[in-house]
Motif scaffolding. Structure first.
Motif, PDB file in Angstrom:
ATOM      1  N   ALA A  12       0.946 -14.295  -9.215  1.00 47.29           N
ATOM      2  CA  ALA A  12       1.161 -12.893  -9.576  1.00 47.29           C
ATOM      3  C   ALA A  12       1.193 -12.738 -11.095  1.00 47.29           C
ATOM      4  O   ALA A  12       0.651 -11.770 -11.652  1.00 47.29           O
ATOM      5  N   ARG A  13       1.823 -13.710 -11.772  1.00 48.31           N
ATOM      6  CA  ARG A  13       1.898 -13.647 -13.234  1.00 48.31           C
ATOM      7  C   ARG A  13       0.498 -13.751 -13.842  1.00 48.31           C
ATOM      8  O   ARG A  13       0.151 -13.000 -14.759  1.00 48.31           O
ATOM      9  N   GLU A  14      -0.303 -14.684 -13.334  1.00 47.78           N
ATOM     10  CA  GLU A  14      -1.653 -14.850 -13.868  1.00 47.78           C
ATOM     11  C   GLU A  14      -2.503 -13.612 -13.596  1.00 47.78           C
ATOM     12  O   GLU A  14      -3.337 -13.227 -14.411  1.00 47.78           O
ATOM     13  N   MET A  15      -2.292 -12.992 -12.428  1.00 49.89           N
ATOM     14  CA  MET A  15      -3.034 -11.767 -12.118  1.00 49.89           C
ATOM     15  C   MET A  15      -2.623 -10.642 -13.060  1.00 49.89           C
ATOM     16  O   MET A  15      -3.463  -9.848 -13.505  1.00 49.89           O
ATOM     17  N   ALA A  16      -1.324 -10.565 -13.379  1.00 51.39           N
ATOM     18  CA  ALA A  16      -0.858  -9.554 -14.314  1.00 51.39           C
ATOM     19  C   ALA A  16      -1.460  -9.784 -15.698  1.00 51.39           C
ATOM     20  O   ALA A  16      -1.877  -8.833 -16.379  1.00 51.39           O
ATOM     21  N   ARG A  17      -1.529 -11.031 -16.126  1.00 52.80           N
ATOM     22  CA  ARG A  17      -2.116 -11.350 -17.425  1.00 52.80           C
ATOM     23  C   ARG A  17      -3.602 -10.974 -17.449  1.00 52.80           C
ATOM     24  O   ARG A  17      -4.116 -10.453 -18.435  1.00 52.80           O
ATOM     25  N   LEU A  18      -4.279 -11.245 -16.332  1.00 51.28           N
ATOM     26  CA  LEU A  18      -5.694 -10.883 -16.231  1.00 51.28           C
ATOM     27  C   LEU A  18      -5.865  -9.365 -16.291  1.00 51.28           C
ATOM     28  O   LEU A  18      -6.781  -8.851 -16.942  1.00 51.28           O
ATOM     29  N   ALA A  19      -4.951  -8.635 -15.622  1.00 51.26           N
ATOM     30  CA  ALA A  19      -5.031  -7.172 -15.615  1.00 51.26           C
ATOM     31  C   ALA A  19      -4.836  -6.602 -17.018  1.00 51.26           C
ATOM     32  O   ALA A  19      -5.570  -5.704 -17.448  1.00 51.26           O
ATOM     33  N   ALA A  75     -14.633  -9.211 -15.199  1.00 51.25           N
ATOM     34  CA  ALA A  75     -15.528 -10.298 -15.602  1.00 51.25           C
ATOM     35  C   ALA A  75     -15.399 -10.586 -17.094  1.00 51.25           C
ATOM     36  O   ALA A  75     -15.355 -11.751 -17.525  1.00 51.25           O
ATOM     37  N   THR A  76     -15.310  -9.517 -17.896  1.00 50.82           N
ATOM     38  CA  THR A  76     -15.151  -9.693 -19.351  1.00 50.82           C
ATOM     39  C   THR A  76     -13.832 -10.385 -19.666  1.00 50.82           C
ATOM     40  O   THR A  76     -13.768 -11.273 -20.537  1.00 50.82           O
ATOM     41  N   ALA A  77     -12.768  -9.988 -18.953  1.00 50.13           N
ATOM     42  CA  ALA A  77     -11.447 -10.592 -19.169  1.00 50.13           C
ATOM     43  C   ALA A  77     -11.446 -12.063 -18.767  1.00 50.13           C
ATOM     44  O   ALA A  77     -10.864 -12.911 -19.464  1.00 50.13           O
ATOM     45  N   GLU A  78     -12.074 -12.383 -17.651  1.00 51.40           N
ATOM     46  CA  GLU A  78     -12.127 -13.789 -17.208  1.00 51.40           C
ATOM     47  C   GLU A  78     -12.880 -14.643 -18.216  1.00 51.40           C
ATOM     48  O   GLU A  78     -12.476 -15.780 -18.508  1.00 51.40           O
ATOM     49  N   ASP A  79     -13.961 -14.102 -18.777  1.00 47.79           N
ATOM     50  CA  ASP A  79     -14.713 -14.846 -19.807  1.00 47.79           C
ATOM     51  C   ASP A  79     -13.864 -15.056 -21.056  1.00 47.79           C
ATOM     52  O   ASP A  79     -13.880 -16.138 -21.662  1.00 47.79           O
ATOM     53  N   GLU A  80     -13.115 -14.022 -21.444  1.00 50.17           N
ATOM     54  CA  GLU A  80     -12.269 -14.128 -22.648  1.00 50.17           C
ATOM     55  C   GLU A  80     -11.171 -15.172 -22.441  1.00 50.17           C
ATOM     56  O   GLU A  80     -10.882 -15.983 -23.334  1.00 50.17           O
ATOM     57  N   ILE A  81     -10.566 -15.173 -21.279  1.00 54.13           N
ATOM     58  CA  ILE A  81      -9.485 -16.135 -21.000  1.00 54.13           C
ATOM     59  C   ILE A  81     -10.034 -17.561 -20.967  1.00 54.13           C
ATOM     60  O   ILE A  81      -9.398 -18.498 -21.471  1.00 54.13           O
ATOM     61  N   LYS A  82     -11.228 -17.741 -20.409  1.00 54.44           N
ATOM     62  CA  LYS A  82     -11.858 -19.076 -20.415  1.00 54.44           C
ATOM     63  C   LYS A  82     -12.090 -19.533 -21.849  1.00 54.44           C
ATOM     64  O   LYS A  82     -11.881 -20.704 -22.185  1.00 54.44           O
ATOM     65  N   ARG A  83     -12.535 -18.617 -22.705  1.00 56.84           N
ATOM     66  CA  ARG A  83     -12.768 -18.959 -24.107  1.00 56.84           C
ATOM     67  C   ARG A  83     -11.453 -19.370 -24.773  1.00 56.84           C
ATOM     68  O   ARG A  83     -11.404 -20.345 -25.542  1.00 56.84           O
ATOM     69  N   THR A  86     -10.355 -22.870 -23.835  1.00 57.74           N
ATOM     70  CA  THR A  86     -11.148 -23.982 -24.395  1.00 57.74           C
ATOM     71  C   THR A  86     -11.035 -24.076 -25.912  1.00 57.74           C
ATOM     72  O   THR A  86     -11.554 -25.011 -26.508  1.00 57.74           O
ATOM     73  N   GLU A  87     -10.368 -23.099 -26.527  1.00 60.85           N
ATOM     74  CA  GLU A  87     -10.217 -23.089 -27.986  1.00 60.85           C
ATOM     75  C   GLU A  87      -8.920 -23.806 -28.358  1.00 60.85           C
ATOM     76  O   GLU A  87      -7.834 -23.369 -27.970  1.00 60.85           O
ATOM     77  N   PRO A  88      -8.984 -24.913 -29.098  1.00 62.73           N
ATOM     78  CA  PRO A  88      -7.773 -25.680 -29.422  1.00 62.73           C
ATOM     79  C   PRO A  88      -6.718 -24.840 -30.144  1.00 62.73           C
ATOM     80  O   PRO A  88      -7.026 -24.135 -31.098  1.00 62.73           O
ATOM     81  N   GLY A  89      -5.491 -24.906 -29.647  1.00 55.51           N
ATOM     82  CA  GLY A  89      -4.370 -24.256 -30.312  1.00 55.51           C
ATOM     83  C   GLY A  89      -4.260 -22.764 -30.114  1.00 55.51           C
ATOM     84  O   GLY A  89      -3.390 -22.125 -30.698  1.00 55.51           O
ATOM     85  N   VAL A  90      -5.139 -22.171 -29.297  1.00 60.06           N
ATOM     86  CA  VAL A  90      -5.132 -20.716 -29.110  1.00 60.06           C
ATOM     87  C   VAL A  90      -4.553 -20.371 -27.741  1.00 60.06           C
ATOM     88  O   VAL A  90      -4.828 -21.049 -26.750  1.00 60.06           O
ATOM     89  N   THR A  91      -3.755 -19.334 -27.700  1.00 58.27           N
ATOM     90  CA  THR A  91      -3.231 -18.810 -26.444  1.00 58.27           C
ATOM     91  C   THR A  91      -3.163 -17.296 -26.548  1.00 58.27           C
ATOM     92  O   THR A  91      -3.557 -16.717 -27.560  1.00 58.27           O
ATOM     93  N   PHE A  92      -2.684 -16.635 -25.494  1.00 59.03           N
ATOM     94  CA  PHE A  92      -2.503 -15.184 -25.572  1.00 59.03           C
ATOM     95  C   PHE A  92      -1.241 -14.787 -24.837  1.00 59.03           C
ATOM     96  O   PHE A  92      -0.758 -15.501 -23.953  1.00 59.03           O
ATOM     97  N   LEU A  93      -0.687 -13.666 -25.264  1.00 62.60           N
ATOM     98  CA  LEU A  93       0.496 -13.098 -24.629  1.00 62.60           C
ATOM     99  C   LEU A  93       0.216 -11.655 -24.258  1.00 62.60           C
ATOM    100  O   LEU A  93      -0.457 -10.938 -25.004  1.00 62.60           O
ATOM    101  N   THR A  94       0.758 -11.229 -23.127  1.00 63.65           N
ATOM    102  CA  THR A  94       0.700  -9.820 -22.760  1.00 63.65           C
ATOM    103  C   THR A  94       2.107  -9.238 -22.839  1.00 63.65           C
ATOM    104  O   THR A  94       3.095  -9.971 -22.924  1.00 63.65           O
ATOM    105  N   ARG A  95       2.175  -7.917 -22.746  1.00 63.02           N
ATOM    106  CA  ARG A  95       3.478  -7.258 -22.861  1.00 63.02           C
ATOM    107  C   ARG A  95       4.447  -7.651 -21.749  1.00 63.02           C
ATOM    108  O   ARG A  95       5.656  -7.473 -21.893  1.00 63.02           O
ATOM    109  N   TYR A 215      -7.064  -8.391 -31.581  1.00 61.70           N
ATOM    110  CA  TYR A 215      -8.494  -8.208 -31.369  1.00 61.70           C
ATOM    111  C   TYR A 215      -9.107  -9.435 -30.694  1.00 61.70           C
ATOM    112  O   TYR A 215      -8.753 -10.573 -31.013  1.00 61.70           O
ATOM    113  N   PRO A 216     -10.060  -9.232 -29.782  1.00 61.59           N
ATOM    114  CA  PRO A 216     -10.663 -10.357 -29.055  1.00 61.59           C
ATOM    115  C   PRO A 216     -11.586 -11.189 -29.935  1.00 61.59           C
ATOM    116  O   PRO A 216     -11.916 -10.798 -31.066  1.00 61.59           O
ATOM    117  N   PHE A 217     -11.997 -12.330 -29.402  1.00 58.53           N
ATOM    118  CA  PHE A 217     -12.935 -13.205 -30.096  1.00 58.53           C
ATOM    119  C   PHE A 217     -14.163 -12.414 -30.556  1.00 58.53           C
ATOM    120  O   PHE A 217     -14.646 -11.521 -29.861  1.00 58.53           O
TER     121      PHE A 217
END
Length: 404
Positions: A12-19, A75-83, A86-95, A215-217
């Motif tokens: 559920a958490r991962e789905m929320a992050r994807l949303a 689809a765009t979000a899934e591609d961004e999360i995959k990127r 795979t990027e060393p040292g990078v992560t993301f946070l949602t509200r 801002y995204p990649f």
């Protein structure tokens, strides 16, 4: 909770992050629309099952609702999360993430998603945002570096935008003190701007600092990004320090954001004949704290933050076997390493006394001024020693200035 329950909660958490990511990457859906949509939909996973009419009822423009309904947002979000993965040292946070910085949630329109390179915990550490003009005087750059260094020595995070000028000087001052610094970008996490600060960006991360952006990649610098970026810079801080800013400077936006967000505003007074003194001098007239030394900031910090930092510094001194002397004289070993320097030899003293902190002196003028007193070879040797000891800095065009 059993293993199945934990898996369901994790999914559920991962789905929320994807949303959240999908909403953020949907054209014409900004942070406020994204937050409103998530609030109205209730459970995040439902947003991917919503009809076109339901999506429009969440406050999305028709084109954005269509983009989401067609599956392009996901689809765009899934591609961004995959990127990101795979990027060393990078992560993301949602509200919705527990690690999302609390201070940022207090502002009017916090980013829905943050892209982060470096330690995430730095976003919640007490910090001072140092901002100012991209074209500072020698005095302005020197004050920015000195104040950032002295505050970083006392465990405050130095936050800035890594722009040319005051921002760059502030980050460098924190690095000189071996402190931690945080850069808020108006570009994607993979787009360094300005390009000449590539080494600075690397040094920030290598020394335990953090880079953050909404801002995204692949997002390149656009003029409208930077005023928006400024609300994050002030929002993450406990106070904003302004050093040199013209009447129409973007720094005014950061100061205004700070006031609206109930943050303290500090300003270094400037020479009234300098157009870049307009910003800080006006802010002082409006109630900003006149700032000349680190103590001016320190004494205005919220009590609980000052006590937290003093306790941390006491623990650091204790762990290194040093006596504790109280917060006002904190980090004495670090301060000593910077300021307890050996007396100057005579040639170095003569050259040093000719130089100023607030105005550079060109090498030819220095040689001419010392003609008959010292030869050029002696002057070169003295300048070399003064630079090595950190007392003097060479600026472009063989201009020299005392360091602060």
């Amino acid at each position: 909770m059993g293993a199945g329950g934990k898996l369901e909660k994790g999914a559920a958490r991962e789905m929320a992050r994807l949303a959240w990511m999908a909403l953020t990457l949907t054209p014409a859906v900004g942070p406020r629309r994204a937050a409103r949509a998530m609030e109205r939909i209730g459970a995040a996973e439902r947003i991917f099952e919503a009809s076109l009419t339901e999506l429009e009822s969440l406050g999305m423009p028709a084109s954005a609702a269509q983009f989401f309904f067609d599956g392009r947002a996901r689809a765009t979000a899934e591609d961004e999360i995959k990127r990101i993965e795979t990027e060393p040292g990078v992560t993301f946070l949602t509200r919705d993430d527990r690690e999302y910085p609390e201070r940022l949630l207090e502002i009017f329109d916090p980013p829905a998603v943050l892209w982060i390179r470096g330690p995430v915990d730095l976003l919640d550490r007490p910090g001072i945002a140092v901002v100012g003009t991209r074209s500072p005087t020698v005095y302005g750059s020197g004050m920015a570096e000195m104040l950032a260094r002295d505050l970083a020595l006392r465990n405050l995070v130095i936050q800035s935008g890594m722009a040319r000028g005051i921002d760059t000087a502030a980050h460098k001052g924190a690095l000189v003190a071996k402190g931690r610094t945080l850069a808020v970008w108006g570009t994607g996490i993979d787009v360094i701007y300005p390009k000449e600060n590539k080494k600075l960006a690397e040094d920030i991360v290598a020394n335990g600092g953090t880079i953050v952006t909404e801002y995204p990649f692949g997002t390149f610098p656009a003029p409208q990004n930077f005023p928006l970026r400024n609300r994050i810079l002030s929002g993450l801080s406990v106070g904003v320090l302004v050093i040199e800013a013209g009447e129409h400077s973007g720094t005014r936006i950061t100061a205004r954001c700070a006031m609206e967000q109930n943050r303290d505003v500090f300003a270094v007074p400037g020479n009234v004949t300098n157009k870049n003194a307009w910003g800080p001098n006006t802010l002082i007239k409006q109630g900003a704290k006149l700032t000349a030394t680190w103590e001016d900031v320190w004494e205005d910090l919220p009590t609980q933050i000052r006590l937290q930092l003093e306790d941390e510094m006491g623990a650091q001194r204790a762990s290194s076997g040093q006596a504790t002397t109280g917060g006002g004289e904190s980090n004495s070993s670090l301060t000593a390493s910077l300021f307890n320097q050996k007396p100057l030899a005579e040639p170095e003293r003569i050259v040093f006394e000719r130089l100023r902190q607030d105005e550079s002196l060109q090498l030819d003028e220095l040689i001419e001024g010392l003609d008959g007193e010292m030869g050029s070879a002696e002057i070169f040797a003295a300048l070399f020693e003064l630079e090595l000891s950190g007392r003097v800095k060479q600026l472009p065009g063989k201009n020299y200035v005392r360091t602060f």
